[in-house]
Design a protein around this motif. Structure first.
Motif, short mmCIF file in Angstrom:
data_model
loop_
_atom_site.label_atom_id
_atom_site.label_comp_id
_atom_site.label_asym_id
_atom_site.label_seq_id
_atom_site.Cartn_x
_atom_site.Cartn_y
_atom_site.Cartn_z
N TYR A 50 -5.67 -1.04 4.91
CA TYR A 50 -6.65 -0.88 3.91
C TYR A 50 -6.87 -1.49 3.05
CZ TYR A 50 -8.19 2.94 7.08
OH TYR A 50 -7.83 3.73 8.10
N ALA A 51 -5.05 -1.90 2.03
CA ALA A 51 -5.05 -2.60 0.90
C ALA A 51 -5.04 -4.17 1.95
CB ALA A 51 -4.68 -2.18 0.51
N LEU A 101 -1.54 -3.93 -11.14
CA LEU A 101 -1.95 -3.48 -9.83
C LEU A 101 -2.31 -3.22 -8.64
CD1 LEU A 101 -4.76 -4.90 -8.53
CD2 LEU A 101 -3.50 -6.99 -8.23
N SER A 102 -0.23 -2.83 -7.97
CA SER A 102 -0.21 -3.18 -7.29
C SER A 102 -0.04 -1.39 -6.59
CB SER A 102 1.15 -3.73 -7.06
OG SER A 102 1.28 -4.63 -6.40
N LEU A 103 0.65 -0.91 -8.25
CA LEU A 103 0.73 0.79 -8.36
C LEU A 103 -0.39 1.22 -8.47
CD1 LEU A 103 3.54 0.05 -10.82
CD2 LEU A 103 3.96 1.09 -8.57
N SER A 104 -0.83 1.17 -9.01
CA SER A 104 -2.56 1.49 -9.01
C SER A 104 -3.54 1.86 -7.58
CB SER A 104 -3.69 0.77 -9.92
OG SER A 104 -3.04 0.42 -11.59
N LEU A 105 -3.10 0.85 -7.02
CA LEU A 105 -4.05 0.50 -5.52
C LEU A 105 -2.83 1.27 -4.44
CD1 LEU A 105 -6.31 -0.57 -3.62
CD2 LEU A 105 -4.71 -3.12 -2.94
N GLY A 106 -1.48 1.81 -5.23
CA GLY A 106 -1.17 2.25 -4.13
C GLY A 106 -1.65 4.08 -4.17
N TRP A 107 -1.79 3.76 -5.72
CA TRP A 107 -1.55 5.48 -5.97
C TRP A 107 -4.01 5.85 -5.92
CZ3 TRP A 107 -5.76 7.42 -8.86
CH2 TRP A 107 -5.71 8.98 -8.74
N LEU A 108 -4.51 4.70 -5.45
CA LEU A 108 -5.37 5.21 -4.42
C LEU A 108 -5.35 5.44 -3.38
CD1 LEU A 108 -8.08 2.61 -7.23
CD2 LEU A 108 -7.99 5.47 -7.56
N LEU A 109 -5.09 4.54 -2.19
CA LEU A 109 -5.00 4.54 -1.31
C LEU A 109 -4.07 5.98 -1.07
CD1 LEU A 109 -3.76 1.00 -0.31
CD2 LEU A 109 -5.77 2.24 -0.12
N HIS A 110 -3.06 6.62 -1.21
CA HIS A 110 -2.37 7.56 -1.43
C HIS A 110 -3.25 8.67 -1.26
CE1 HIS A 110 1.32 10.07 -1.25
NE2 HIS A 110 0.80 10.70 -2.04
N PHE A 112 -6.46 8.89 -1.64
CA PHE A 112 -7.90 8.89 -1.56
C PHE A 112 -8.58 8.43 0.06
CE2 PHE A 112 -8.44 9.15 -5.93
CZ PHE A 112 -9.05 10.08 -6.37
N THR A 113 -7.01 7.68 0.89
CA THR A 113 -7.56 7.54 2.06
C THR A 113 -6.05 8.06 2.98
OG1 THR A 113 -5.30 5.46 2.19
CG2 THR A 113 -8.38 5.12 1.61
N ASN A 114 -6.90 7.73 4.32
CA ASN A 114 -5.31 7.90 5.61
C ASN A 114 -4.55 6.88 5.90
OD1 ASN A 114 -7.13 6.43 6.95
ND2 ASN A 114 -7.38 7.88 8.67
N ALA A 115 -4.40 5.52 4.86
CA ALA A 115 -3.90 4.85 4.79
C ALA A 115 -2.44 5.38 4.96
CB ALA A 115 -3.59 3.97 3.23
N ALA A 116 -1.41 4.23 6.13
CA ALA A 116 -0.47 4.68 6.60
C ALA A 116 0.60 4.78 6.03
CB ALA A 116 -0.06 3.34 7.99
N LEU A 117 0.99 3.02 5.29
CA LEU A 117 1.69 3.45 4.28
C LEU A 117 1.03 2.35 2.97
CD1 LEU A 117 4.48 1.16 7.09
CD2 LEU A 117 4.60 3.54 6.18
N PRO A 118 0.80 3.39 2.49
CA PRO A 118 0.39 3.46 0.72
C PRO A 118 0.87 2.39 0.17
CG PRO A 118 0.28 5.90 0.54
CD PRO A 118 1.13 4.75 1.88
N PHE A 119 1.89 2.35 -0.58
CA PHE A 119 2.36 1.52 -1.40
C PHE A 119 3.41 0.39 -0.94
CE2 PHE A 119 2.61 6.16 -3.35
CZ PHE A 119 1.91 5.64 -5.08
N ALA A 120 3.92 0.31 0.26
CA ALA A 120 3.82 -0.69 0.90
C ALA A 120 3.02 -1.86 0.97
CB ALA A 120 4.71 -0.59 2.14
#
Length: 189
Positions: A50-51, A101-110, A112-120
């Motif tokens: 998603y990111a 930006l990267s860390l904030s987005l990673g946390w949000l995806l982790h 609130f979503t079912n993202a496959a690999l949110p931090f990567a």
């Protein structure tokens, strides 16, 4: 996924064209980029990255802005644009923005979503935002970021079985090295 979607194949082909035009500092890279990110966005959404999908929307908008900036700056005789280097202070500021930006987005995806690999996924997205803005501003350092992004993207796409995109990013990595060399040779101090 055994067979790639036509969107993945067409996006990969347009990606190659886009980077060839970028290395040559041609303003015509932008229409190719806008078509590419549309097709790749569809592919990435289907892979639940998603990111990366949202990043394609960002790329579409920033490519339109970059097209305008490059059209204004281009040399009318050969359709190329001048390029330059960032200051040390600008490099520090952009590095901090990218990390935040990267860390904030990673946390949000982790969270609130079912993202496959949110931090990567978000590390690539955050660095790509910075790289795309620097590319639009015609800064040589954009190529250094793209090289790192290309390496990480290959690993991510192989993990998600997006082999044509992984192959594209191997080629884009090589072309990014060529772009860095070319832009470094013609850059203004």
């Amino acid at each position: 996924m055994l067979m790639p979607a036509w969107t993945e194949l067409a996006g990969a082909a347009l990606g190659l064209l886009n980077v060839v035009l970028l290395v040559r500092r041609s303003v015509w890279n932008f229409p190719a980029a806008m078509a590419m990110v549309t097709l790749i966005g569809i592919t990435l959404f289907e892979a639940r990255l998603y990111a990366e999908t949202g990043l394609q929307v960002f790329f579409f908008v920033v490519n339109a802005w970059g097209w305008y900036l490059w059209a204004v700056a281009r040399d009318r005789a050969d359709n190329t644009v001048p390029v330059g280097w960032m200051s040390d202070r600008a490099r520090f500021v952009w590095a901090a923005i990218t990390a935040a930006l990267s860390l904030s987005l990673g946390w949000l995806l982790h969270r609130f979503t079912n993202a496959a690999l949110p931090f990567a996924d978000s590390a690539i997205a955050g660095a790509s935002v910075t790289a795309q803005i620097l590319l639009s501003l015609r800064r040589v350092e954009n190529w250094v970021l793209w090289i790192a992004i290309d390496v990480l993207s290959v690993m991510l796409y192989i993990n998600r079985e997006l082999y044509f995109l992984a192959g594209l990013y191997v080629v884009l990595g090589v072309m990014s090295v060529l772009g860095l060399r070319e832009w470094r040779n013609v850059a203004r101090p």
